[in-house]
Write a protein that holds these residues in place. Structure first.
Motif, PDB file in Angstrom:
ATOM      1  N   THR A 106       0.851  -1.188   0.000  1.00  0.00           N
ATOM      2  CA  THR A 106       0.000   0.000   0.000  1.00  0.00           C
ATOM      3  C   THR A 106       0.885   1.235   0.000  1.00  0.00           C
ATOM      4  N   PRO A 107       0.451   2.332  -0.609  1.00  0.00           N
ATOM      5  CA  PRO A 107       1.267   3.551  -0.614  1.00  0.00           C
ATOM      6  C   PRO A 107       1.534   4.048   0.807  1.00  0.00           C
ATOM      7  N   VAL A 108       2.719   4.575   1.016  1.00  0.00           N
ATOM      8  CA  VAL A 108       3.099   5.149   2.306  1.00  0.00           C
ATOM      9  C   VAL A 108       2.983   6.661   2.216  1.00  0.00           C
ATOM     10  N   THR A 109       2.311   7.251   3.179  1.00  0.00           N
ATOM     11  CA  THR A 109       2.161   8.709   3.215  1.00  0.00           C
ATOM     12  C   THR A 109       3.348   9.321   3.938  1.00  0.00           C
ATOM     13  N   LEU A 110       3.999  10.284   3.290  1.00  0.00           N
ATOM     14  CA  LEU A 110       5.179  10.939   3.847  1.00  0.00           C
ATOM     15  C   LEU A 110       4.774  12.166   4.661  1.00  0.00           C
ATOM     16  N   THR A 111       5.745  12.745   5.353  1.00  0.00           N
ATOM     17  CA  THR A 111       5.445  13.877   6.243  1.00  0.00           C
ATOM     18  C   THR A 111       4.932  15.095   5.489  1.00  0.00           C
ATOM     19  N   ASP A 112       5.287  15.228   4.196  1.00  0.00           N
ATOM     20  CA  ASP A 112       4.810  16.380   3.427  1.00  0.00           C
ATOM     21  C   ASP A 112       3.447  16.132   2.781  1.00  0.00           C
ATOM     22  N   GLY A 113       2.850  14.974   3.080  1.00  0.00           N
ATOM     23  CA  GLY A 113       1.536  14.661   2.540  1.00  0.00           C
ATOM     24  C   GLY A 113       1.559  13.863   1.257  1.00  0.00           C
ATOM     25  N   SER A 114       2.712  13.766   0.604  1.00  0.00           N
ATOM     26  CA  SER A 114       2.817  12.977  -0.618  1.00  0.00           C
ATOM     27  C   SER A 114       2.889  11.497  -0.281  1.00  0.00           C
ATOM     28  N   THR A 115       2.785  10.651  -1.290  1.00  0.00           N
ATOM     29  CA  THR A 115       2.845   9.213  -1.066  1.00  0.00           C
ATOM     30  C   THR A 115       3.894   8.576  -1.981  1.00  0.00           C
ATOM     31  N   CYS A 116       4.327   7.391  -1.606  1.00  0.00           N
ATOM     32  CA  CYS A 116       5.231   6.631  -2.459  1.00  0.00           C
ATOM     33  C   CYS A 116       4.868   5.162  -2.358  1.00  0.00           C
ATOM     34  N   GLN A 117       5.084   4.427  -3.438  1.00  0.00           N
ATOM     35  CA  GLN A 117       4.780   3.001  -3.447  1.00  0.00           C
ATOM     36  C   GLN A 117       5.885   2.168  -4.089  1.00  0.00           C
ATOM     37  N   ILE A 118       6.602   2.738  -5.060  1.00  0.00           N
ATOM     38  CA  ILE A 118       7.711   2.021  -5.678  1.00  0.00           C
ATOM     39  C   ILE A 118       9.011   2.668  -5.223  1.00  0.00           C
ATOM     40  N   VAL A 119       9.873   1.876  -4.598  1.00  0.00           N
ATOM     41  CA  VAL A 119      11.113   2.390  -4.027  1.00  0.00           C
ATOM     42  C   VAL A 119      12.257   1.420  -4.329  1.00  0.00           C
ATOM     43  N   THR A 120      13.473   1.916  -4.212  1.00  0.00           N
ATOM     44  CA  THR A 120      14.662   1.093  -4.394  1.00  0.00           C
ATOM     45  C   THR A 120      15.500   1.145  -3.125  1.00  0.00           C
ATOM     46  N   ALA A 121      15.900  -0.021  -2.618  1.00  0.00           N
ATOM     47  CA  ALA A 121      16.693  -0.087  -1.391  1.00  0.00           C
ATOM     48  C   ALA A 121      18.071   0.517  -1.626  1.00  0.00           C
ATOM     49  N   THR A 122      18.495   1.396  -0.732  1.00  0.00           N
ATOM     50  CA  THR A 122      19.813   2.002  -0.807  1.00  0.00           C
ATOM     51  C   THR A 122      20.261   2.319   0.623  1.00  0.00           C
ATOM     52  N   TYR A 123      21.172   3.257   0.790  1.00  0.00           N
ATOM     53  CA  TYR A 123      21.621   3.607   2.122  1.00  0.00           C
ATOM     54  C   TYR A 123      22.184   5.022   2.104  1.00  0.00           C
ATOM     55  N   TYR A 124      22.318   5.587   3.297  1.00  0.00           N
ATOM     56  CA  TYR A 124      23.029   6.843   3.449  1.00  0.00           C
ATOM     57  C   TYR A 124      24.008   6.673   4.610  1.00  0.00           C
TER      58      TYR A 124
END
Length: 217
Positions: free
Chosen positions: A148-166
């Motif tokens: 399910t899409p994840v709602t971010l703190t700015d109100g936008s959403t994301c559903q397709i992501v790529t694993a990375t790191y910082y």
């Protein structure tokens, strides 16, 4: 049952905690004994499997658990723990009491005896532990579609992501690059439940490896 704190501060280390969990899961009565089979700590919570046996060797009769072939039964227990002003404390629950914390490793769940009631709290707790264990541990470069899409703190959403790191100092921290914007986001393991692997970093062709293999043909 409420919390119990040890004001004598005798529990201070991981080894102290494990020894205390073992003590709490061990008892010898006139007719039965209970002993720890396995204990695992996940976060601040301890999960334990404890075995109940009749001292005279006869099968243990219980309304919740199916007796194993050796006449015993093994149940699951959850110990919430925390430190308060240096004093270690715990709150314990048997699995049939319906504990909320449900991240026991599969290796521990597999040690537990079968349940007589398929709709019991314990059955539900075990399934939630299995569901948690089934959440994939993605590798860097894996492309993922969240259930399910994840709602971010700015109100936008994301559903397709790529694993990375910082990097923070010398440490690498897992994060995910958003497909639509390229921004980075931290995701909890719970938000990855039911996610789908779209492409694997392992499956991606390496240009260096491809050149090496081409030179051998």
């Amino acid at each position: 049952m409420g919390w119990l704190f040890y004001t004598d501060r005798r529990v201070q280390t991981y080894a102290d905690e494990k020894a205390e969990i073992a003590r709490l899961c061990t008892s010898h009565g006139d007719t039965r004994k209970t002993e720890l089979v396995k204990a695992c700590k996940v976060g601040s919570t301890w999960y334990a499997a404890a075995k109940v046996t009749n001292l005279d060797g006869t099968p243990v009769e219980d309304t919740t658990y199916v007796t194993d072939a050796d006449g015993s039964f093994t149940f699951g227990a959850v110990f919430l723990t925390r430190y308060d002003d240096g004093c270690w404390g715990y709150k314990d629950m048997e699995e049939s009491a319906g504990p909320n914390e449900s991240r026991a490793p599969l290796g521990l769940i597999e040690l537990l005896s079968d349940l007589k009631d398929p709709d019991s709290y314990a059955q539900d707790w075990r399934q939630r532990c299995r569901n948690w264990a089934a959440i994939p541990d993605y590798e860097e470069g894996d492309k993922i579609r969240l259930a399910t899409p994840v709602t971010l703190t700015d109100g936008s959403t994301c559903q397709i992501v790529t694993a990375t790191y910082y990097k923070r100092g010398r440490q690498k921290r897992r994060c995910y690059r958003i497909e639509e914007t390229g921004g980075l986001v931290r995701l909890s393991k719970a938000s990855l439940a039911g996610s789908e692997l779209l492409s694997s970093a392992k499956g991606a062709a390496s240009p260096v490896l491809a050149e090496f293999l081409a030179g051998r043909n």
